[in-house]
Design a protein around this motif. Structure first.
Motif, mmCIF file in Angstrom:
data_model
loop_
_atom_site.group_PDB
_atom_site.id
_atom_site.type_symbol
_atom_site.label_atom_id
_atom_site.label_comp_id
_atom_site.label_asym_id
_atom_site.label_seq_id
_atom_site.Cartn_x
_atom_site.Cartn_y
_atom_site.Cartn_z
ATOM 1 N N ILE A 114 12.791 34.184 -21.231
ATOM 2 C CA ILE A 114 12.838 33.447 -22.495
ATOM 3 C C ILE A 114 11.632 33.817 -23.368
ATOM 4 O O ILE A 114 11.755 33.911 -24.602
ATOM 5 C CB ILE A 114 12.966 31.925 -22.252
ATOM 6 C CG1 ILE A 114 13.606 31.273 -23.473
ATOM 7 C CG2 ILE A 114 11.678 31.256 -21.882
ATOM 8 C CD1 ILE A 114 15.026 31.706 -23.743
ATOM 9 N N SER A 134 19.051 28.659 -17.310
ATOM 10 C CA SER A 134 18.610 29.088 -18.645
ATOM 11 C C SER A 134 19.711 29.758 -19.453
ATOM 12 O O SER A 134 19.451 30.307 -20.529
ATOM 13 C CB SER A 134 17.426 30.057 -18.507
ATOM 14 O OG SER A 134 16.368 29.465 -17.804
ATOM 15 N N ASN A 135 20.946 29.714 -18.963
ATOM 16 C CA ASN A 135 21.990 30.520 -19.618
ATOM 17 C C ASN A 135 22.236 30.153 -21.079
ATOM 18 O O ASN A 135 22.527 31.029 -21.897
ATOM 19 C CB ASN A 135 23.297 30.456 -18.818
ATOM 20 C CG ASN A 135 23.382 31.593 -17.803
ATOM 21 O OD1 ASN A 135 22.678 32.598 -17.920
ATOM 22 N ND2 ASN A 135 24.255 31.436 -16.825
ATOM 23 N N ASP A 176 21.340 22.694 -10.403
ATOM 24 C CA ASP A 176 20.989 23.122 -11.766
ATOM 25 C C ASP A 176 21.726 24.388 -12.192
ATOM 26 O O ASP A 176 21.919 24.620 -13.382
ATOM 27 C CB ASP A 176 19.471 23.362 -11.871
ATOM 28 C CG ASP A 176 18.696 22.061 -11.948
ATOM 29 O OD1 ASP A 176 19.326 21.016 -12.240
ATOM 30 O OD2 ASP A 176 17.477 22.094 -11.710
ATOM 31 N N PRO A 199 8.820 35.792 -17.834
ATOM 32 C CA PRO A 199 9.963 34.882 -18.022
ATOM 33 C C PRO A 199 10.822 35.410 -19.182
ATOM 34 O O PRO A 199 10.293 35.656 -20.274
ATOM 35 C CB PRO A 199 9.311 33.550 -18.367
ATOM 36 C CG PRO A 199 7.883 33.677 -17.907
ATOM 37 C CD PRO A 199 7.531 35.121 -18.038
ATOM 38 N N ALA A 213 19.986 29.041 -23.203
ATOM 39 C CA ALA A 213 18.869 29.636 -23.960
ATOM 40 C C ALA A 213 19.065 31.150 -24.100
ATOM 41 O O ALA A 213 18.800 31.719 -25.173
ATOM 42 C CB ALA A 213 17.547 29.333 -23.260
ATOM 43 N N TYR A 214 19.548 31.791 -23.051
ATOM 44 C CA TYR A 214 19.782 33.235 -23.123
ATOM 45 C C TYR A 214 20.916 33.556 -24.090
ATOM 46 O O TYR A 214 20.873 34.559 -24.814
ATOM 47 C CB TYR A 214 20.080 33.812 -21.735
ATOM 48 C CG TYR A 214 18.939 33.659 -20.746
ATOM 49 C CD1 TYR A 214 17.617 33.622 -21.194
ATOM 50 C CD2 TYR A 214 19.169 33.553 -19.385
ATOM 51 C CE1 TYR A 214 16.556 33.475 -20.303
ATOM 52 C CE2 TYR A 214 18.120 33.410 -18.481
ATOM 53 C CZ TYR A 214 16.819 33.373 -18.949
ATOM 54 O OH TYR A 214 15.779 33.230 -18.064
ATOM 55 N N GLY A 271 23.879 24.460 -15.445
ATOM 56 C CA GLY A 271 23.592 25.479 -16.455
ATOM 57 C C GLY A 271 24.841 26.237 -16.859
ATOM 58 O O GLY A 271 25.042 26.562 -18.036
ATOM 59 N N ASP A 326 18.372 33.624 -14.110
ATOM 60 C CA ASP A 326 18.427 32.245 -13.621
ATOM 61 C C ASP A 326 19.477 31.478 -14.424
ATOM 62 O O ASP A 326 19.438 31.438 -15.648
ATOM 63 C CB ASP A 326 17.047 31.587 -13.714
ATOM 64 C CG ASP A 326 16.432 31.705 -15.097
ATOM 65 O OD1 ASP A 326 16.456 32.812 -15.673
ATOM 66 O OD2 ASP A 326 15.966 30.684 -15.622
#
Ligand code: SAH
Ligand code: DHB
Ligand code: MG
Length: 224
Positions: free
Chosen positions: A119, A144-145, A181, A117, A147-148, A185, A141
């Motif tokens: 992250i 999660s943008n 989602d 993953p 967080a990235y 995101g 994905d």
């Protein structure tokens, strides 16, 4: 204008400005043989990423979302002799196909494909003091943008380039009530970038072989 016309113009662009590319053709063939989804960037987009990385003078590149390494190879081609690229991929099979394509393209010694993953890989990189990266391409994905983006900021330096793929999704980004989602995101990404004084950003819509979509581009400023 229709999708067919957009693709025809992409073919015109590739025919005039990119030429034939047996290495990348072989990578796409290997992706198809391996059953990977055909969601790589287009050739014209890959060349754009390559040129942007060169314009940025990138020596260390980070990619989130490898798939079969198509965009990875475009970016690796921008590196100087001592340059390095780290690319993060969740699926072991995608990473295997990518490693084969990257080796066939001559970049096995410059590119590090890390499985897991993203992250978790990013957190380990931050904890381990890796970086700074000059150029960061986010294309995994979409939920999660944000967080990235945060991880990219932690792993960058003042002046680093951050690019995020698929931020328009045929206009889907406008749907504030979406229960998808990926759209949520992407909208959260725009909110986060807008609220972040350290990022100077725009987004550019694109049409072509990959339909109507777009890239978000940002330059990182100094920490406060
Ligand atoms: N950049 C590639 C396309 C990437 S497609 C190119 O243009 O050639 C998105 C990739 O992100 C897929 O391979 C998918 O397996 C991967 N992915 C999805 N979720 C992920 C996660 N949580 N961590 C890392 N990679 C992820
Ligand atoms: C999808 C993901 C991508 O990165 C892309 O460029 C196109 C489509 C997807 O998950 O559908
Ligand atoms: Mg993408």
């Amino acid at each position: 204008m229709s999708d067919a016309a957009w693709t025809a113009v992409d073919d015109y662009i590739v025919g005039h400005l990119l030429g034939t590319d047996p290495v990348l053709d072989a990578a796409l063939a290997a992706n198809e043989a391996g059953g990977l989804p055909a969601i790589d960037v287009s050739a014209a987009q890959g060349k754009m990423l390559h040129l942007l990385a060169r314009m940025a003078g990138a020596r260390r590149i980070l990619e989130v979302g490898t798939l079969g390494g198509y965009s990875t190879i475009w970016l690796a081609r921008a590196l100087p002799e001592d340059g390095r690229l780290v690319t993060l991929e969740l699926e072991p099979h995608h990473a295997d196909v990518a490693r084969g394509n990257i080796a066939a393209a001559g970049f096995a010694d410059k590119v590090d494909v890390r499985v897991g993953p993203a992250i978790e890989s990013l957190d380990a990189m931050i904890t381990g003091g890796e970086g700074p990266f000059d150029f960061i391409f986010i294309d995994a994905d979409k939920p999660s943008n944000v967080a990235y983006l945060r991880a990219a900021m932690a792993l960058g330096r003042p002046g680093s380039t951050i690019i995020v793929d698929n931020v328009v999704r045929e206009g889907g980004v406008l749907d504030a009530d979406s229960d998808d989602d990926r759209i949520r995101g992407t909208r959260a990404l725009f909110e986060a970038v807008a609220a972040e004084p350290r990022l100077n950003a725009t987004a550019v819509q694109t049409v072509g072989a990959k339909k109507w979509d777009g890239f978000l581009l940002a330059v990182l400023g100094a920490a406060e």
